[in-house]
Design a protein around this motif. Sequence first.
Motif, PDB file in Angstrom:
ATOM      1  N   UNK A   1       0.838  -1.198   0.000  1.00 18.97           N
ATOM      2  CA  UNK A   1       0.000   0.000   0.000  1.00 18.97           C
ATOM      3  C   UNK A   1       0.872   1.246   0.000  1.00 18.97           C
ATOM      4  N   UNK A   2       0.221   2.390  -0.171  1.00 18.87           N
ATOM      5  CA  UNK A   2       0.960   3.653  -0.093  1.00 18.87           C
ATOM      6  C   UNK A   2       1.404   3.843   1.346  1.00 18.87           C
ATOM      7  N   UNK A   3       2.689   3.953   1.499  1.00 20.32           N
ATOM      8  CA  UNK A   3       3.304   4.119   2.809  1.00 20.32           C
ATOM      9  C   UNK A   3       3.618   5.594   3.072  1.00 20.32           C
ATOM     10  N   UNK A   4       3.913   6.333   2.004  1.00 20.28           N
ATOM     11  CA  UNK A   4       4.261   7.743   2.155  1.00 20.28           C
ATOM     12  C   UNK A   4       3.875   8.491   0.889  1.00 20.28           C
ATOM     13  N   UNK A   5       3.270   9.640   1.085  1.00 16.18           N
ATOM     14  CA  UNK A   5       2.986  10.549  -0.038  1.00 16.18           C
ATOM     15  C   UNK A   5       4.034  11.653  -0.007  1.00 16.18           C
ATOM     16  N   UNK A   6       4.548  12.004  -1.174  1.00 15.32           N
ATOM     17  CA  UNK A   6       5.577  13.027  -1.288  1.00 15.32           C
ATOM     18  C   UNK A   6       5.071  14.144  -2.199  1.00 15.32           C
ATOM     19  N   UNK A   7       4.180  14.998  -1.679  1.00 13.08           N
ATOM     20  CA  UNK A   7       3.568  16.021  -2.526  1.00 13.08           C
ATOM     21  C   UNK A   7       4.567  17.005  -3.139  1.00 13.08           C
ATOM     22  N   UNK A   8       5.701  17.196  -2.481  1.00 16.11           N
ATOM     23  CA  UNK A   8       6.695  18.126  -3.020  1.00 16.11           C
ATOM     24  C   UNK A   8       7.275  17.631  -4.353  1.00 16.11           C
ATOM     25  N   UNK A   9       7.211  16.330  -4.598  1.00 15.38           N
ATOM     26  CA  UNK A   9       7.701  15.764  -5.859  1.00 15.38           C
ATOM     27  C   UNK A   9       6.576  15.154  -6.691  1.00 15.38           C
ATOM     28  N   UNK A  10       5.368  15.090  -6.142  1.00 15.09           N
ATOM     29  CA  UNK A  10       4.261  14.456  -6.848  1.00 15.09           C
ATOM     30  C   UNK A  10       4.388  12.945  -6.902  1.00 15.09           C
ATOM     31  N   UNK A  11       5.084  12.380  -5.924  1.00 15.44           N
ATOM     32  CA  UNK A  11       5.368  10.950  -5.930  1.00 15.44           C
ATOM     33  C   UNK A  11       4.810  10.269  -4.687  1.00 15.44           C
ATOM     34  N   UNK A  12       4.853   8.930  -4.714  1.00 16.00           N
ATOM     35  CA  UNK A  12       4.438   8.132  -3.565  1.00 16.00           C
ATOM     36  C   UNK A  12       5.424   6.995  -3.362  1.00 16.00           C
ATOM     37  N   UNK A  13       5.421   6.456  -2.148  1.00 14.94           N
ATOM     38  CA  UNK A  13       6.217   5.289  -1.802  1.00 14.94           C
ATOM     39  C   UNK A  13       5.244   4.184  -1.409  1.00 14.94           C
ATOM     40  N   UNK A  14       5.386   3.026  -2.055  1.00 19.93           N
ATOM     41  CA  UNK A  14       4.580   1.848  -1.742  1.00 19.93           C
ATOM     42  C   UNK A  14       5.441   0.862  -0.980  1.00 19.93           C
ATOM     43  N   UNK A  15       4.848   0.197   0.013  1.00 21.02           N
ATOM     44  CA  UNK A  15       5.571  -0.848   0.723  1.00 21.02           C
ATOM     45  C   UNK A  15       4.586  -1.798   1.374  1.00 21.02           C
ATOM     46  N   UNK A  16       5.067  -2.987   1.631  1.00 21.60           N
ATOM     47  CA  UNK A  16       4.295  -3.973   2.381  1.00 21.60           C
ATOM     48  C   UNK A  16       4.849  -4.122   3.781  1.00 21.60           C
ATOM     49  N   UNK A  17       5.939  -3.412   4.046  1.00 15.67           N
ATOM     50  CA  UNK A  17       6.609  -3.468   5.335  1.00 15.67           C
ATOM     51  C   UNK A  17       6.802  -2.044   5.828  1.00 15.67           C
ATOM     52  N   UNK A  18       7.189  -1.883   7.080  1.00 24.87           N
ATOM     53  CA  UNK A  18       7.314  -0.532   7.634  1.00 24.87           C
ATOM     54  C   UNK A  18       8.252   0.402   6.872  1.00 24.87           C
ATOM     55  N   UNK A  19       9.384  -0.070   6.395  1.00 22.63           N
ATOM     56  CA  UNK A  19      10.320   0.823   5.739  1.00 22.63           C
ATOM     57  C   UNK A  19      10.845   0.296   4.402  1.00 22.63           C
TER      58      UNK A  19
END
Length: 133
Positions: free
Chosen positions: A29-47
Motif C-alpha cells: 500500500x501507499x506508505x508515504x505521499x511526497x507532494x513536493x515531488x508528486x510521488x508516492x512510496x509503496x511498501x508492504x513493510x514498515x520501511x
Amino acid sequence: MFDHIGIFVSDTGKSIPFFEECLAPLGIKIYQRQPEWGSVVFSGQPDFPFLWVGPAGGAYYGTKVPTSERRPMHLAFMAPTKEAVDEFHRLGMECGGVDNGAPEDCGGGCYAAYLLDPDGNNIEAIYRGGVAL
C-alpha cells in the motif's frame, strides 16, 4: 534483496491509482505521499523494501528525465496466495491496466499474472507456493 525500486511515469494521475489498486491484494500500500515531488512510496513493510512511483518530465539529481525517453521495465511482486494474484489482475484491469498474461499455473509451483501499467511497464504478481529459487 532490494532496498527500493523507482519508476518514472508519464501520468501520476493514472499510474498511482493503478498501482494502489492492483498491489493492495498483495499487501502493498501507499506508505508515504511526497507532494513536493508528486510521488508516492509503496511498501508492504514498515520501511524497506519499497517502490517509488513519481513523475517523469523533470530532473532527478540533475539528470533530466524526459517522458519521451522512458524504457519499459518489468516488476514482479510476491503474492501471498493464488487468490491474491487473481485479485491483483482483476483490480489492475479495472483500473486501466492492460492484460499481459491472465492468471495461470506457470509450473514448478508458481502461479502468476501480468499487467501493463499506464506507461507500458510489465507488472507481475507471482505466488511461488512456498517454493524457493
